[in-house]
Design an enzyme around this catalytic site. Structure first.
Site, PDB file in Angstrom:
ATOM      1  N   LYS A  71      10.899 -31.306 -20.008  1.00  0.00           N
ATOM      2  CA  LYS A  71      11.791 -30.993 -21.102  1.00  0.00           C
ATOM      3  C   LYS A  71      11.933 -29.492 -21.341  1.00  0.00           C
ATOM      4  O   LYS A  71      12.909 -29.031 -21.948  1.00  0.00           O
ATOM      5  CB  LYS A  71      11.246 -31.615 -22.408  1.00  0.00           C
ATOM      6  CG  LYS A  71      11.117 -33.108 -22.403  1.00  0.00           C
ATOM      7  CD  LYS A  71      10.492 -33.545 -23.743  1.00  0.00           C
ATOM      8  CE  LYS A  71      10.152 -35.012 -23.738  1.00  0.00           C
ATOM      9  NZ  LYS A  71       9.369 -35.384 -24.941  1.00  0.00           N
ATOM     10  N   ASP A  87      11.588 -23.159 -17.580  1.00  0.00           N
ATOM     11  CA  ASP A  87      11.170 -22.264 -18.659  1.00  0.00           C
ATOM     12  C   ASP A  87       9.999 -21.396 -18.209  1.00  0.00           C
ATOM     13  O   ASP A  87       9.959 -20.208 -18.479  1.00  0.00           O
ATOM     14  CB  ASP A  87      10.814 -23.052 -19.926  1.00  0.00           C
ATOM     15  CG  ASP A  87       9.822 -24.178 -19.665  1.00  0.00           C
ATOM     16  OD1 ASP A  87       9.846 -24.743 -18.550  1.00  0.00           O
ATOM     17  OD2 ASP A  87       9.012 -24.494 -20.545  1.00  0.00           O
ATOM     18  N   ASP A 127       3.698 -21.676 -14.083  1.00  0.00           N
ATOM     19  CA  ASP A 127       2.333 -21.407 -14.535  1.00  0.00           C
ATOM     20  C   ASP A 127       1.404 -21.511 -13.317  1.00  0.00           C
ATOM     21  O   ASP A 127       1.295 -20.572 -12.537  1.00  0.00           O
ATOM     22  CB  ASP A 127       2.035 -22.476 -15.605  1.00  0.00           C
ATOM     23  CG  ASP A 127       0.877 -22.154 -16.504  1.00  0.00           C
ATOM     24  OD1 ASP A 127      -0.151 -21.707 -16.001  1.00  0.00           O
ATOM     25  OD2 ASP A 127       0.984 -22.367 -17.726  1.00  0.00           O
ATOM     26  N   ASP A 183       6.343 -26.245 -25.493  1.00  0.00           N
ATOM     27  CA  ASP A 183       5.708 -27.020 -26.557  1.00  0.00           C
ATOM     28  C   ASP A 183       4.185 -26.960 -26.527  1.00  0.00           C
ATOM     29  O   ASP A 183       3.581 -26.533 -25.547  1.00  0.00           O
ATOM     30  CB  ASP A 183       6.106 -28.486 -26.433  1.00  0.00           C
ATOM     31  CG  ASP A 183       5.322 -29.196 -25.321  1.00  0.00           C
ATOM     32  OD1 ASP A 183       5.287 -28.669 -24.187  1.00  0.00           O
ATOM     33  OD2 ASP A 183       4.708 -30.246 -25.596  1.00  0.00           O
ATOM     34  N   LYS A 209       3.956 -16.855 -15.307  1.00  0.00           N
ATOM     35  CA  LYS A 209       2.557 -16.597 -15.675  1.00  0.00           C
ATOM     36  C   LYS A 209       1.744 -16.488 -14.383  1.00  0.00           C
ATOM     37  O   LYS A 209       1.022 -17.401 -13.994  1.00  0.00           O
ATOM     38  CB  LYS A 209       2.054 -17.750 -16.556  1.00  0.00           C
ATOM     39  CG  LYS A 209       0.831 -17.396 -17.376  1.00  0.00           C
ATOM     40  CD  LYS A 209       0.271 -18.609 -18.076  1.00  0.00           C
ATOM     41  CE  LYS A 209       0.886 -18.881 -19.424  1.00  0.00           C
ATOM     42  NZ  LYS A 209       0.250 -20.034 -20.118  1.00  0.00           N
TER      43      LYS A 209
HETATM   44  C1  PRP Z   1       5.692 -27.170 -18.259  1.00  0.00           C
HETATM   45  C2  PRP Z   1       6.866 -26.277 -17.889  1.00  0.00           C
HETATM   46  C3  PRP Z   1       6.912 -26.376 -16.401  1.00  0.00           C
HETATM   47  C4  PRP Z   1       5.470 -26.621 -16.001  1.00  0.00           C
HETATM   48  C5  PRP Z   1       4.882 -25.368 -15.431  1.00  0.00           C
HETATM   49  O1  PRP Z   1       6.117 -28.495 -18.285  1.00  0.00           O
HETATM   50  O2  PRP Z   1       8.045 -26.711 -18.501  1.00  0.00           O
HETATM   51  O3  PRP Z   1       7.716 -27.453 -15.962  1.00  0.00           O
HETATM   52  O4  PRP Z   1       4.764 -26.964 -17.210  1.00  0.00           O
HETATM   53  O5  PRP Z   1       3.509 -25.525 -15.203  1.00  0.00           O
HETATM   54  P1  PRP Z   1       2.856 -25.441 -13.759  1.00  0.00           P
HETATM   55  O6  PRP Z   1       3.414 -24.252 -13.058  1.00  0.00           O
HETATM   56  O7  PRP Z   1       1.373 -25.252 -14.088  1.00  0.00           O
HETATM   57  O8  PRP Z   1       3.075 -26.722 -13.044  1.00  0.00           O
HETATM   58  P2  PRP Z   1       5.233 -29.691 -18.867  1.00  0.00           P
HETATM   59  O9  PRP Z   1       4.575 -30.398 -17.733  1.00  0.00           O
HETATM   60  O10 PRP Z   1       4.332 -29.169 -19.947  1.00  0.00           O
HETATM   61  O11 PRP Z   1       6.317 -30.649 -19.459  1.00  0.00           O
HETATM   62  P3  PRP Z   1       7.493 -30.286 -20.482  1.00  0.00           P
HETATM   63  O12 PRP Z   1       8.470 -29.422 -19.729  1.00  0.00           O
HETATM   64  O13 PRP Z   1       8.050 -31.613 -20.842  1.00  0.00           O
HETATM   65  O14 PRP Z   1       6.900 -29.542 -21.659  1.00  0.00           O
END
Ligand code: PRP
Length: 188
Positions: free
Chosen positions: A50, A107, A110, A166, A138
């Protein structure tokens, strides 16, 4: 009350890292770079749900070329502050990307696990080209190498929320990116 929480620093936010105007300027710059690179093309922008829905909606409104959008739902955090390392597809794209110029819109990158999974998945569908646009990077948290073609800001390894990001599904509607107070992360 709600209006005030959105316009001022939310009480759960330790500090505002990226205020609205700084984000707005960066989104315009990214859209301009994309416009130049895709002048004679008609890319499809894939929003990773999301988290990227806010960024995508601002980005496309600055993008002065014909383009389409599609959405894919992925999740790796399952409500906790640390990635589980397991990426799950919650919702697939509506349309085929065969022979299309694809720009993935995120977004944040990480650990890189989500983007690595997604890139490998999308490449099996034979797009004409595939590039990554992420508002936030990041780098310190990276577990796997990921190349970002259009990157907004490098950010520190702190828990960030707002502008789509979030914590336990909250704070996505904050208009800025802020660092969440440690006491709030611990509460859960
Ligand atoms: C978050 C963000 C990325 C992902 C990045 O999504 O939107 O898609 O984490 O993290 P990574 O590089 O460690 O894989 P999340 O899985 O929290 O779901 P969301 O987008 O629904 O908040």
């Amino acid at each position: 009350m709600f209006g005030k929480l959105l316009s001022k620093k939310h009480p759960d936010i330790d500090r505002i890292l990226l205020p609205e105007d700084k984000i707005r300027q960066k989104v315009r710059e990214l859209a301009e770079k994309i416009r130049k690179d895709y002048q004679d093309k008609q890319p499809v922008l894939i929003s990773v749900l999301k988290g990227s829905f806010v960024f995508l909606s601002d980005l496309v409104r600055c993008l002065e070329i014909p383009c389409s959008v599609d959405f894919i739902g992925l999740s790796s955090y399952g409500g906790a502050t640390d990635s589980t390392g397991v990426v799950r597809m919650i919702m697939d794209l509506k349309d085929t990307i065969n022979a299309r110029d694809v720009i993935v819109v995120e977004d944040i990158v990480d650990t890189g696990l989500t983007m690595d999974y997604l890139k490998r998945n999308l490449l099996t569908r034979n797009p004409k080209s595939l590039r990554i646009c992420s508002l936030l990077d990041k780098k310190e948290a990276r577990k796997i190498e990921v190349e970002i073609d259009y990157c907004g800001f490098s950010v520190p390894a702190e828990y960030l929320v707002g502008y789509g990001l979030d914590f336990n599904e909250l704070y996505r509607n904050l208009p800025y990116v802020g660092v969440l107070k440690k006491a709030v992360c611990r509460k859960k």
